[in-house]
Design a protein around this motif. Structure first.
Motif, PDB file in Angstrom:
ATOM      1  N   ASN A  10       2.560  13.083  -2.808  1.00 38.44           N
ATOM      2  CA  ASN A  10       2.464  12.725  -1.395  1.00 38.44           C
ATOM      3  C   ASN A  10       1.008  12.516  -0.994  1.00 38.44           C
ATOM      4  OD1 ASN A  10       1.263  15.244  -0.842  1.00 38.44           O
ATOM      5  ND2 ASN A  10       3.267  16.201  -0.582  1.00 38.44           N
ATOM      6  N   ILE A  11       0.828  11.852   0.145  1.00 47.37           N
ATOM      7  CA  ILE A  11      -0.506  11.698   0.736  1.00 47.37           C
ATOM      8  C   ILE A  11      -0.385  12.134   2.191  1.00 47.37           C
ATOM      9  CG2 ILE A  11      -2.453  10.159   1.192  1.00 47.37           C
ATOM     10  CD1 ILE A  11      -1.444   8.230  -0.864  1.00 47.37           C
ATOM     11  N   ILE A  12      -1.134  13.169   2.528  1.00 48.22           N
ATOM     12  CA  ILE A  12      -1.088  13.688   3.891  1.00 48.22           C
ATOM     13  C   ILE A  12      -2.415  13.405   4.576  1.00 48.22           C
ATOM     14  CG2 ILE A  12      -0.862  15.788   5.298  1.00 48.22           C
ATOM     15  CD1 ILE A  12       1.008  16.852   3.147  1.00 48.22           C
TER      16      ILE A  12
ATOM     17  N   ARG B 278      -7.933   5.521   5.383  1.00 48.38           N
ATOM     18  CA  ARG B 278      -6.749   4.652   5.310  1.00 48.38           C
ATOM     19  C   ARG B 278      -6.827   3.694   4.120  1.00 48.38           C
ATOM     20  NH1 ARG B 278      -7.946   4.036  10.868  1.00 48.38           N
ATOM     21  NH2 ARG B 278      -8.657   1.916  10.443  1.00 48.38           N
ATOM     22  N   THR B 279      -8.008   3.128   3.908  1.00 49.78           N
ATOM     23  CA  THR B 279      -8.154   2.171   2.801  1.00 49.78           C
ATOM     24  C   THR B 279      -7.974   2.884   1.466  1.00 49.78           C
ATOM     25  OG1 THR B 279      -9.722   0.984   4.203  1.00 49.78           O
ATOM     26  CG2 THR B 279      -9.636   0.342   1.891  1.00 49.78           C
ATOM     27  N   PHE B 280      -8.465   4.107   1.375  1.00 54.74           N
ATOM     28  CA  PHE B 280      -8.235   4.904   0.172  1.00 54.74           C
ATOM     29  C   PHE B 280      -6.734   5.179  -0.005  1.00 54.74           C
ATOM     30  CE2 PHE B 280      -7.212   9.271  -1.164  1.00 54.74           C
ATOM     31  CZ  PHE B 280      -7.443   9.126  -2.526  1.00 54.74           C
ATOM     32  N   ALA B 281      -6.076   5.593   1.073  1.00 53.55           N
ATOM     33  CA  ALA B 281      -4.658   5.963   0.978  1.00 53.55           C
ATOM     34  C   ALA B 281      -3.811   4.795   0.464  1.00 53.55           C
ATOM     35  CB  ALA B 281      -4.147   6.440   2.334  1.00 53.55           C
ATOM     36  N   LYS B 282      -4.123   3.592   0.930  1.00 55.48           N
ATOM     37  CA  LYS B 282      -3.387   2.398   0.470  1.00 55.48           C
ATOM     38  C   LYS B 282      -3.497   2.239  -1.043  1.00 55.48           C
ATOM     39  CE  LYS B 282      -4.019  -0.525   4.458  1.00 55.48           C
ATOM     40  NZ  LYS B 282      -4.938  -1.482   5.036  1.00 55.48           N
ATOM     41  N   ARG B 283      -4.700   2.438  -1.555  1.00 55.73           N
ATOM     42  CA  ARG B 283      -4.908   2.278  -3.003  1.00 55.73           C
ATOM     43  C   ARG B 283      -4.280   3.443  -3.764  1.00 55.73           C
ATOM     44  NH1 ARG B 283      -7.493  -0.759  -0.192  1.00 55.73           N
ATOM     45  NH2 ARG B 283      -8.722  -2.545  -0.851  1.00 55.73           N
ATOM     46  N   ALA B 284      -4.463   4.651  -3.255  1.00 56.83           N
ATOM     47  CA  ALA B 284      -3.960   5.843  -3.946  1.00 56.83           C
ATOM     48  C   ALA B 284      -2.434   5.801  -4.072  1.00 56.83           C
ATOM     49  CB  ALA B 284      -4.411   7.095  -3.209  1.00 56.83           C
TER      50      ALA B 284
ATOM     51  N   ARG C 152      -0.743  15.884  -5.269  1.00 51.68           N
ATOM     52  CA  ARG C 152      -0.614  16.083  -3.821  1.00 51.68           C
ATOM     53  C   ARG C 152      -1.983  15.839  -3.190  1.00 51.68           C
ATOM     54  NH1 ARG C 152       1.740  22.014  -4.208  1.00 51.68           N
ATOM     55  NH2 ARG C 152      -0.028  22.041  -5.649  1.00 51.68           N
ATOM     56  N   ILE C 153      -2.077  14.749  -2.437  1.00 53.08           N
ATOM     57  CA  ILE C 153      -3.371  14.300  -1.912  1.00 53.08           C
ATOM     58  C   ILE C 153      -3.458  14.570  -0.415  1.00 53.08           C
ATOM     59  CG2 ILE C 153      -4.897  12.306  -1.624  1.00 53.08           C
ATOM     60  CD1 ILE C 153      -3.453  10.978  -3.992  1.00 53.08           C
ATOM     61  N   THR C 154      -4.566  15.135   0.009  1.00 50.00           N
ATOM     62  CA  THR C 154      -4.821  15.294   1.444  1.00 50.00           C
ATOM     63  C   THR C 154      -6.081  14.516   1.808  1.00 50.00           C
ATOM     64  OG1 THR C 154      -3.770  17.456   1.537  1.00 50.00           O
ATOM     65  CG2 THR C 154      -5.371  16.954   3.268  1.00 50.00           C
ATOM     66  N   VAL C 155      -5.972  13.718   2.861  1.00 52.33           N
ATOM     67  CA  VAL C 155      -7.095  12.904   3.314  1.00 52.33           C
ATOM     68  C   VAL C 155      -7.538  13.438   4.675  1.00 52.33           C
ATOM     69  CG1 VAL C 155      -7.875  10.573   3.861  1.00 52.33           C
ATOM     70  CG2 VAL C 155      -6.150  10.916   2.080  1.00 52.33           C
ATOM     71  N   LEU C 156      -8.688  14.066   4.679  1.00 54.22           N
ATOM     72  CA  LEU C 156      -9.217  14.677   5.900  1.00 54.22           C
ATOM     73  C   LEU C 156     -10.139  13.652   6.557  1.00 54.22           C
ATOM     74  CD1 LEU C 156      -9.609  17.074   7.762  1.00 54.22           C
ATOM     75  CD2 LEU C 156     -11.084  18.126   6.045  1.00 54.22           C
ATOM     76  N   GLY C 157      -9.639  13.053   7.633  1.00 57.15           N
ATOM     77  CA  GLY C 157     -10.351  11.929   8.256  1.00 57.15           C
ATOM     78  C   GLY C 157      -9.590  10.653   7.961  1.00 57.15           C
TER      79      GLY C 157
ATOM     80  N   SER D 271       0.792   4.345   4.355  1.00 53.97           N
ATOM     81  CA  SER D 271       0.598   5.021   3.070  1.00 53.97           C
ATOM     82  C   SER D 271       0.584   6.538   3.205  1.00 53.97           C
ATOM     83  CB  SER D 271      -0.709   4.564   2.421  1.00 53.97           C
ATOM     84  OG  SER D 271      -0.696   3.173   2.240  1.00 53.97           O
ATOM     85  N   PHE D 272       0.380   7.021   4.414  1.00 51.40           N
ATOM     86  CA  PHE D 272       0.461   8.473   4.623  1.00 51.40           C
ATOM     87  C   PHE D 272       1.928   8.884   4.707  1.00 51.40           C
ATOM     88  CE2 PHE D 272      -3.757   7.705   6.773  1.00 51.40           C
ATOM     89  CZ  PHE D 272      -4.518   8.346   5.811  1.00 51.40           C
ATOM     90  N   ASP D 273       2.307   9.864   3.913  1.00 53.08           N
ATOM     91  CA  ASP D 273       3.675  10.372   4.003  1.00 53.08           C
ATOM     92  C   ASP D 273       3.832  11.176   5.291  1.00 53.08           C
ATOM     93  OD1 ASP D 273       5.026   9.793   1.266  1.00 53.08           O
ATOM     94  OD2 ASP D 273       2.988  10.418   0.809  1.00 53.08           O
ATOM     95  N   ARG D 274       2.706  11.752   5.742  1.00 56.44           N
ATOM     96  CA  ARG D 274       2.715  12.605   6.909  1.00 56.44           C
ATOM     97  C   ARG D 274       1.292  12.643   7.448  1.00 56.44           C
ATOM     98  NH1 ARG D 274       3.425  18.400   7.093  1.00 56.44           N
ATOM     99  NH2 ARG D 274       3.158  18.581   4.858  1.00 56.44           N
ATOM    100  N   VAL D 275       1.153  12.748   8.766  1.00 51.41           N
ATOM    101  CA  VAL D 275      -0.172  12.936   9.355  1.00 51.41           C
ATOM    102  C   VAL D 275      -0.105  14.161  10.247  1.00 51.41           C
ATOM    103  CG1 VAL D 275      -2.009  11.912  10.757  1.00 51.41           C
ATOM    104  CG2 VAL D 275      -0.605  10.446   9.300  1.00 51.41           C
TER     105      VAL D 275
END
Lengths: 319, 319
Positions: free
Chosen positions: B163-165, B150-156, B139-144, B177-181
């Motif tokens: 999920n990627i939030i 975004r470029t990280f989320a595409k690869r992840a 379960r990945i959260t991207v703060l920022g 690539s974000f399942d949710r923002v």
């Protein structure tokens, strides 16, 4: 039907799943830590799940051995099984996820000089910026398009490489992440335009020494090599030479001709060589272990129904 | 129009591209290694490309400074520019690729215990298998959710996480690539279900200390943190505490409150902390440098046509 299971890293939930499946097919299961603990009344077991090497070599009653590894080169020598008709299945398909992550990890560690940065940090040094290379626009060749090669290609694709070319015996693969798939005969042509060569081949007479000095020489200046298949596939002496003279950008080897790598091996100190101790895939990852057990249980149903094992190994081909 | 370019890592091809663009808009360019080398007749230049800190602080003629970094916190203090109306643009968008690869690399190094393996190998030890964790089902959260996030989320995404939030001020992003923002106000809820927290925030009053001890405590047992934004976003002392007591699985910091990290900092020896010397993104990667120059040239056309700069920084917001 009697089944022996070598417990290894199995958890309670896994034993439960195996017991439930055995019950369905009317089989009795005996879990042991070690082959020497197999009780008298299970010495004639029909099935063994685990590296039951002694049992395989001595029991004429054994009809199927399922091993929790992808590599099976230790079990395909003619005469290995006391019962020459014994079936052999493996767990190829359980390791793709973890080994693909290993390949990405060591590739980026090499391309981004992270081992050198880490050594500096260990010594309390805040180092200068180091030259970075990238998977973006990289020309990737995947030698061996089995589960590991395909799972890696899917992940690598997201890094926007210039292309990913698969190389295998048939020259065919359904995996859409490959821009092109060619036959092993075309390997030399492909190597000339390869910035990253990923090797995930089983050990067979055909793959032994496949990356010879002549082939290494074809790679462009600064190319990287990652090997997660079997050590025998690479001429280690030639590889060390082209790492030391700076032709290659780096190599990451998880497998070696001799394992553990002998103390006196020059590879320990070879420049730009990232060594890992045959640990790219192991059974500590829940996903890998769960999948492994699922695959055995699936085939246990097949076996008891007289169907072909889904994960059967062709002992003549060696995979 | 006179333009000063601080050469930094620029290659001949980059200088050529800048000269060609300048010619199109009728501007004269002067390339210098260092601000102190700016010749007399360019001291009143209208534009500077590079970290022209002295020029910004002293020249009332300067109307636009373009910096080749994403972070601009050093240039947004009120009164920084001698000409208070001076435009500031940055190179946010050039670093996504290289920093995303850094995030994947250090995450996998932590999850797969590769730093410990590497230390063993340096000491000639063929180590035992180590417990592995995986991006699969993570379960990945991207703060920022800027270019880097975004470029990280595409690869992840290709690693099949659970999920990627994304978390950002607006709570919105086009990145699929974000399942949710979600909005920053919802961060606490999200942290409770985060196995990997990736932080790629600029340094602004709002982001300072955003990962406080209270927030770190919300993360599940064994969670990982990667910070590539600004060191000020994390309470470093609290982070060290929860690494040392084993609550966190690991942290990888490329940025710190004080850089270079002071010799006496306890972080050097903190358990499961992977330090890199603010080197996740640098200009050694051709792709990054090319993109950087392309962005400046694009905005040079905009500037000379009286259009809004595409990569302009809102000096009040700080990014």
């Amino acid at each position: 039907m009697k089944i022996v299971v070598l417990k290894g890293m199995l958890k309670e939930s896994h034993e439960k799943k195996i017991e439930d499946t055995a019950e369905k097919v009317g089989a009795k299961v005996c879990f042991v830590k070690d082959e020497k603990d197999i009780p008298e009344d299970f010495k004639d077991a029909e099935v063994i799940y685990g590296f039951g090497i002694n049992t395989a070599k001595t029991s004429k009653a054994l009809k199927w051995m399922c091993v929790p590894s992808a590599g099976v080169d230790a079990f395909v020598e003619p005469g290995f099984f006391a019962n020459d008709d014994c079936l052999l299945s493996n767990s190829s398909g359980a390791y793709g996820v973890t080994i693909a992550e290993h390949i990405i990890a060591v590739t980026l560690m090499m391309m981004r000089k992270l081992t050198y940065t880490y050594e500096e940090i260990l010594n309390g040094v805040w180092g200068l910026p180091k030259p970075q290379k990238s998977l973006k626009d990289c020309r990737i060749t995947v030698l061996g398009t089995g589960d590991i090669g395909r799972t890696f290609a899917k992940r690598a694709k997201a890094f926007e490489p210039e292309n990913i070319i698969g190389v295998c015996r048939s020259g065919k693969s359904d995996e859409e992440s490959f821009d092109r798939v060619v036959k092993i005969e075309d390997l030399e042509e492909v190597l000339k335009e390869t910035d990253l060569l990923v090797m995930s081949l089983p050990d067979t007479p055909e793959t032994k020494g496949i990356l010879s000095e002549d082939k290494i020489k074809l790679l462009p200046e600064g190319a990287y090599i990652v090997n997660v298949g079997r050590g025998s596939a690479i001429d280690e002496i030639a590889l060390a030479k082209y790492l030391e003279n700076g032709k290659l950008g780096g190599a990451a080897l998880d497998v070696f001709v001799n394992e553990p790598l002998p103390k006196e091996s020059p590879l320990w100190k070879t420049k730009n060589l990232l060594i890992t101790p045959h640990n790219a895939g192991n059974l500590t990852l829940d996903y890998t272990l769960n999948k492994n057990v699922d695959m055995f249980c699936e085939d246990l149903l097949n076996y008891s129904n007289g169907l072909l094992l889904k994960y059967i190994v062709d002992r003549k081909k060696g995979y």
